[in-house]
Motif scaffolding. Structure first.
Motif: not given
Length: 457
Positions: A390-400
């Motif tokens: 599972v992959t996700w992205h946080l606002p303001g963070t470049a690395a998933p």
């Protein structure tokens, strides 16, 4: 004596008052009293109205939970999980046994006691007798089911409280929505219960004084459970009346998945009507003047089984034509979509627990890459060798962010995910919050694949 007077005198004995049949309501009350007066029925009523609540309250106080049961892992979080755990157990074991005891012996008992002639003399209508016995059995079953619902609900709310419930797709249901969905799920479970009761009536009529009629609903339920564990085509799975004991979980998704549930309930009700009609025909064809006859023997059994076999073939064909359901219904795209949806909802729940900045599912942009057997097996069908990244992205963070899950996908579409790291996300069953340790919603979770949905949603 005149001719007219003589004619009246001759017609006098034949012109007496017509024989009146006993009203159905009176026969129904009589049959209901007969059922309730049995010690085993009274014991079942007491058990259904007391034991589920005690069980739910006791489990809610334990350190370990029945996580192998749908909603079992949430019994510490909300009182509304308890009635659903009891419903899962009841659909597998309790309700088939209750229908066996109530409906499986309602006609055979008269054969063993030799009371058919007395009953027919008193009522004077086999049709009224059959209707009254059927209604009395259904009334007792409704009383038992009501006890299971009320007891488990009161026990859960008293032990845990009226809190939000996490659905099968990870979203939270408000207590009012959870209450409505729980009651509706139990109401839907009445349809397969009536189907099993109708099979019990058919077995009781066809097998006569033999106690084997008691086993017909229980054995039918066990056979259907075993069939549901096999990788059957979805159309055949839905053609079995027992699937309504499983499909109620679609009520706890957002939006609710009603297609499977409505088909399963309709199939169960059709089975109930056909089996009851077959039992009625056999009962009315019986020769009550022959004391040695206690049913139709092999001919009655074949006559009762033939309509059900034809009904199974008919419903299987109808569902197969109406829906794209000739396969298992479990594909890579559906599993990935299920894991993605549940993870996104539960990640938000974990974020709230840890008092982190609020995020939405759109912000997270969760994706899942799932496969079977390290790529050596086609990614479709049930199995315990599914693995998802599972992959996700946080606002303001470049690395998933990434997390790994081992999946066990059951043939009925239930997904049981076990976290395999990293530790701070899903590798431990507790998370450290400002108020102390709390259960980690991402450590293990359940999901439900919509077997009838298109692979692309």
């Amino acid at each position: 004596m005149s001719t007219v007077t003589a004619g009246k005198a001759a017609a006098g004995p034949a012109a007496g008052p017509a024989t009146r049949r006993v009203p159905v309501g009176r026969v129904y009350r009589f049959e209901l009293v007969k059922l309730v007066s049995q010690w085993r029925i009274r014991l079942l009523v007491l058990a259904c109205w007391a034991l589920p609540g005690l069980f739910v309250a006791a489990v809610a106080q334990q350190g370990t939970l029945p996580s192998d049961t749908l909603f079992g892992r949430w019994m510490h979080a909300t009182g509304w999980a308890g009635p659903l755990v009891v419903l899962g157990f009841a659909g597998s074991w309790a309700l088939p046994l209750l229908t066996s005891v109530v409906a499986g012996d309602v006609f055979a008992a008269e054969d063993r006691l030799g009371t058919w002639r007395h009953l027919l003399v008193a009522v004077r209508s086999p049709r009224r007798i059959f209707l009254a016995k059927t209604l009395a059995g259904a009334t007792v079953l409704a009383l038992l089911v009501a006890g299971l619902v009320a007891s488990s609900t009161v026990g859960g709310l008293a032990a845990v409280g009226n809190r939000p419930l996490v659905g099968v797709d990870g979203h939270q249901l408000a207590p009012s929505d959870a209450a409505a969905s729980v009651l509706l799920a139990w109401a839907c479970a009445l349809a397969p219960t009536l189907a099993l009761a109708a099979l019990g009536l058919l077995g009781s009529v066809a097998l006569g004084r033999s106690p084997m009629g008691l086993l017909v609903p229980a054995l039918s339920a066990v056979a259907m459970q075993l069939a549901q564990m096999l990788p059957l085509p979805v159309a055949l799975r839905l053609a079995l009346p027992g699937y309504a004991f499983v499909s109620w979980n679609g009520l706890f998704a957002d939006p609710a998945r009603l297609t499977e549930l409505l088909i399963a309930v309709a199939v169960s009700l059709v089975w109930a009507v056909v089996a009851t009609t077959a039992a009625r025909v056999l009962f009315l064809r019986r020769d009550f003047t022959n004391g040695s006859e206690d049913g139709g023997g092999r001919r009655a059994l074949a006559f009762g089984a033939a309509p059900l076999a034809g009904l199974l073939a008919l419903t299987f064909g109808a569902v197969a034509v109406a829906t794209p359901s000739t396969g298992s219904g479990i594909t890579q795209a559906k599993v990935q979509r299920t894991v993605t949806t549940v993870f996104a909802h539960l990640y938000r729940l974990q974020t709230e627990q840890l008092h982190r900045p609020t995020v939405t599912e759109a912000d997270l942009r969760v994706t899942a890459d799932c496969g079977r057997g390290d790529g050596q097996v086609d990614p479709e069908g049930p199995g315990n060798d599914w693995r998802c990244t599972v992959t996700w992205h946080l606002p303001g963070t470049a690395a998933p962010g990434t997390a790994i899950y081992q999946l066990d996908v059951a043939s009925d579409g239930r997904v049981m995910a076990d976290g395999d790291g990293p530790k701070e996300v899903n590798g431990y069953f507790l998370v450290h919050t400002g108020a102390g340790d709390a259960p980690n919603p991402l450590w293990q979770f359940d999901g439900q694949v919509d077997l009838l949905a298109s692979p692309t949603g």
